[in-house]
Motif scaffolding. Structure first.
Motif, short mmCIF file in Angstrom:
data_model
loop_
_atom_site.label_atom_id
_atom_site.label_comp_id
_atom_site.label_asym_id
_atom_site.label_seq_id
_atom_site.Cartn_x
_atom_site.Cartn_y
_atom_site.Cartn_z
N TYR A 91 -6.33 -40.71 -24.18
CA TYR A 91 -7.16 -40.11 -23.15
C TYR A 91 -7.95 -38.94 -23.72
O TYR A 91 -7.65 -38.42 -24.79
CB TYR A 91 -6.32 -39.66 -21.95
N ALA A 92 -8.97 -38.55 -22.96
CA ALA A 92 -9.80 -37.40 -23.34
C ALA A 92 -9.92 -36.47 -22.15
O ALA A 92 -10.18 -36.91 -21.03
CB ALA A 92 -11.19 -37.86 -23.77
N ASP A 128 -16.92 -29.61 -23.76
CA ASP A 128 -15.75 -29.55 -24.63
C ASP A 128 -14.93 -30.80 -24.36
O ASP A 128 -14.55 -31.04 -23.21
CB ASP A 128 -14.90 -28.31 -24.33
N ALA A 129 -14.68 -31.59 -25.40
CA ALA A 129 -13.89 -32.81 -25.25
C ALA A 129 -12.73 -32.77 -26.23
O ALA A 129 -12.92 -32.59 -27.43
CB ALA A 129 -14.76 -34.04 -25.50
N THR A 169 -14.39 -30.97 -14.72
CA THR A 169 -13.19 -31.11 -15.54
C THR A 169 -12.63 -32.47 -15.22
O THR A 169 -12.33 -32.76 -14.05
CB THR A 169 -12.16 -30.01 -15.21
N LYS A 170 -12.56 -33.34 -16.22
CA LYS A 170 -12.15 -34.71 -15.94
C LYS A 170 -11.36 -35.27 -17.11
O LYS A 170 -11.66 -35.00 -18.26
CB LYS A 170 -13.39 -35.58 -15.68
N ARG A 171 -10.36 -36.08 -16.78
CA ARG A 171 -9.59 -36.81 -17.79
C ARG A 171 -10.10 -38.25 -17.79
O ARG A 171 -10.17 -38.90 -16.74
CB ARG A 171 -8.10 -36.77 -17.47
N PHE A 172 -10.47 -38.72 -18.98
CA PHE A 172 -10.96 -40.08 -19.16
C PHE A 172 -9.92 -40.89 -19.91
O PHE A 172 -9.34 -40.41 -20.89
CB PHE A 172 -12.25 -40.09 -19.99
N ASP A 173 -9.69 -42.13 -19.48
CA ASP A 173 -8.89 -43.08 -20.23
C ASP A 173 -9.81 -43.63 -21.33
O ASP A 173 -10.82 -44.28 -21.03
CB ASP A 173 -8.41 -44.20 -19.31
N VAL A 174 -9.51 -43.33 -22.57
CA VAL A 174 -10.40 -43.68 -23.69
C VAL A 174 -10.69 -45.18 -23.73
O VAL A 174 -11.85 -45.60 -23.80
CB VAL A 174 -9.81 -43.19 -25.03
N CYS A 175 -9.65 -46.00 -23.69
CA CYS A 175 -9.85 -47.45 -23.80
C CYS A 175 -10.61 -48.00 -22.60
O CYS A 175 -11.48 -48.87 -22.76
CB CYS A 175 -8.50 -48.15 -23.98
#
Length: 192
Positions: A108-109, A167-168, A122-128
């Protein structure tokens, strides 16, 4: 590499949100000049909106790899087209890098988009999931190797004339730090 694409996806999402929000001058900040003062303050020392509406700047966009040499991912290069990015146009990101260890489902990012000191997103991303949904040239699982990716995102025409920072921080499926990137895009510049 993949987190640079995530950074621009997040930036595009933030721009859409910011474009729909009321202008700073519409907030009750204590007078007609308060909105302009807030914009000038948020623009920082490098860029400032002048009284004549011109924007003076030292740079249009920049990035740096804020990760550690032991991270699972390493950025080698990042290029944009068009350069500089233009509101209302597609932005194509060309990135090269190295996967030093496996990146799989669960990676995740955490992405933060800021205008000055103000956090816009502000967010969390599932990379895949993001790679699959964006039809990116790179998909999970990502095995150790050198990679080149190309990703296109649409930048809304309503992007406010301001300086944004993204910022990631990327983490592996085992919650270990995988990478870090800091992007600055200045839409105050006259040709942006």
């Amino acid at each position: 590499m993949l987190f640079s694409a995530l950074g621009f996806v997040a930036l595009s999402s933030a721009f859409s949100s910011v474009a729909a929000a009321p202008a700073l001058s519409q907030f009750q900040l204590g007078g007609a000049d308060a909105g302009k003062a807030a914009i000038n303050w948020g623009a920082g020392a490098l860029s400032k909106l002048g009284d004549d509406g011109r924007a003076d700047t030292n740079t249009i966009w920049s990035w740096y790899d804020c990760g550690e040499p032991t991270d699972a991912l390493t950025i080698k290069s990042l290029k944009l087209s068009p350069d500089p990015p233009k509101p209302g146009h597609n932005l194509t990101i060309y990135a090269t890098g190295t996967a030093n260890s496996l990146i799989a489902e669960g990676a995740y990012a955490d992405v933060v988009v800021k205008l000055g000191l103000i956090k816009l997103l502000t967010k969390r991303f599932d990379v895949c999931e993001e790679l699959a949904g964006a039809n990116a040239t790179l998909q999970c699982p990502i095995t150790p190797d050198d990679y080149a990716i190309v990703q296109t995102v649409e930048l809304p025409i309503e992007i406010p004339r301001a300086k944004f920072v993204v910022d990631a921080k990327v983490f592996t499926q085992d919650d270990e730090p995988a990478a870090c990137i800091n992007l600055m895009i200045n839409f105050l510049a006259p040709n942006a």
